[in-house]
Design a protein around this motif. Structure first.
Motif, short mmCIF file in Angstrom:
data_model
loop_
_atom_site.label_atom_id
_atom_site.label_comp_id
_atom_site.label_asym_id
_atom_site.label_seq_id
_atom_site.Cartn_x
_atom_site.Cartn_y
_atom_site.Cartn_z
N GLY A 153 13.83 -45.21 42.16
CA GLY A 153 14.35 -44.63 43.41
C GLY A 153 13.78 -43.27 43.80
N ILE A 210 13.28 -39.97 37.95
CA ILE A 210 14.03 -41.18 37.61
C ILE A 210 13.60 -42.31 38.54
CG2 ILE A 210 16.31 -42.16 37.21
CD1 ILE A 210 17.40 -39.31 36.89
N GLU A 264 16.29 -36.90 41.00
CA GLU A 264 17.02 -38.16 41.24
C GLU A 264 17.04 -38.44 42.74
OE1 GLU A 264 17.89 -40.89 40.53
OE2 GLU A 264 19.91 -41.08 39.70
N ASP A 265 17.12 -39.71 43.08
CA ASP A 265 17.21 -40.05 44.51
C ASP A 265 18.61 -39.83 45.05
OD1 ASP A 265 18.22 -42.09 42.94
OD2 ASP A 265 17.20 -43.72 43.99
#
Ligand code: IMP
Ligand code: MG
Length: 236
Positions: free
Chosen positions: A83, A80, A145-146
């Motif tokens: 990020g 994603i 994800e971050d």
């Protein structure tokens, strides 16, 4: 060992387990943290996670992934953006170093906050998704994800991947924010989100660095900082 001002010296961090980051941030075993260049000092509060701690934890996450996908021929990493860009590139290389499955990258662009930082008390947010990956339904998919905050972004992307019919989906996030006052919606979304791999549990602060931005700023930092919110609020 505690020294008089309460800082913990020679703290031992076990990188195999999720790491709970204290409000003042992690310090290195010798009690020090990163040296921050003077031109960004007015934009940050303090270092939250030093580079060395990130590296060790990303490596430990890769080992967990390699164990869980020991039988897999390949692994599709759905990243994603923007990020998770830095995290995903480091994780992929660590998976290789630990003799894991061959990975392929798929990039999704999601917009959650635009260029602003979060509004206090927000109860819903539009998450725009660009370029969902094509044919990955037959493969093992790991969504990267971050940071999970209220849970809007991952809930939406996970739903879209399930609708596409992916057969095997796990979620890996570098950071998971412990919300001080979660809204009813955030509680609902986060209850429905199983996070299979989490790097660090962090306090409810505004953070940046290691790919994560503050109004498009500071993504390039090799460590993660707590952001001086006033600086960005006054700017916008
Ligand atoms: P959520 O949708 O509420 O879970 O928010 C997750 C997204 O918002 C992440 O993908 C980040 O891009 C962004 N985000 C959340 N918290 C922060 C932060 O503290 N700094 C910068 N971006 C953040
Ligand atoms: Mg993100």
């Amino acid at each position: 060992m505690l020294i008089p001002d309460g800082r913990i010296m020679k703290q031992r961090i076990i990188y195999e387990n999720v790491i709970k980051v204290p409000p003042n941030g992690l310090v290195l075993p010798d009690g020090t943290t990163e040296v921050v260049s003077s031109n960004i000092k007015d934009r940050i509060r303090h270092v939250l996670i030093p580079e060395q701690c990130i590296r060790k934890r990303v490596s430990a996450l890769a080992r967990q992934v390699c164990r869980d996908y020991a039988e897999a021929k390949g692994l599709d990493l759905v990243v994603i953006l923007k990020g998770a860009l830095v995290f995903a590139s480091d994780l992929g290389r660590e998976i290789y170093r630990h003799n894991g499955p061959e990975v392929r990258y798929h990039l999704i662009r999601s917009h959650a906050y635009g260029r602003q930082i979060k509004e206090a008390g927000e109860t819903e947010r539009e998450v725009k998704i660009e370029s969902m990956p094509g044919d990955i339904t037959a493969n093992d998919v790991l969504l990267l994800e971050d940071i999970v905050d209220q849970g809007f972004t991952l809930s939406k992307i996970k739903q879209r991947l399930i609708e596409q019919g992916v057969s095997s989906l796990r979620i890996c996030t570098l950071l998971n924010k412990t919300l001080d006052r979660p809204s009813a919606e955030a509680k609902r979304l986060r209850t429905g989100l199983i996070l299979d791999y989490v790097g660090f549990e962090i306090p409810d602060k505004w953070i940046a660095g290691y790919g994560i931005d503050a109004g498009e700023d500071l993504r390039y930092l090799p460590f993660i900082v707590a952001v001086q919110e006033d600086y960005y609020l006054n700017k916008s």
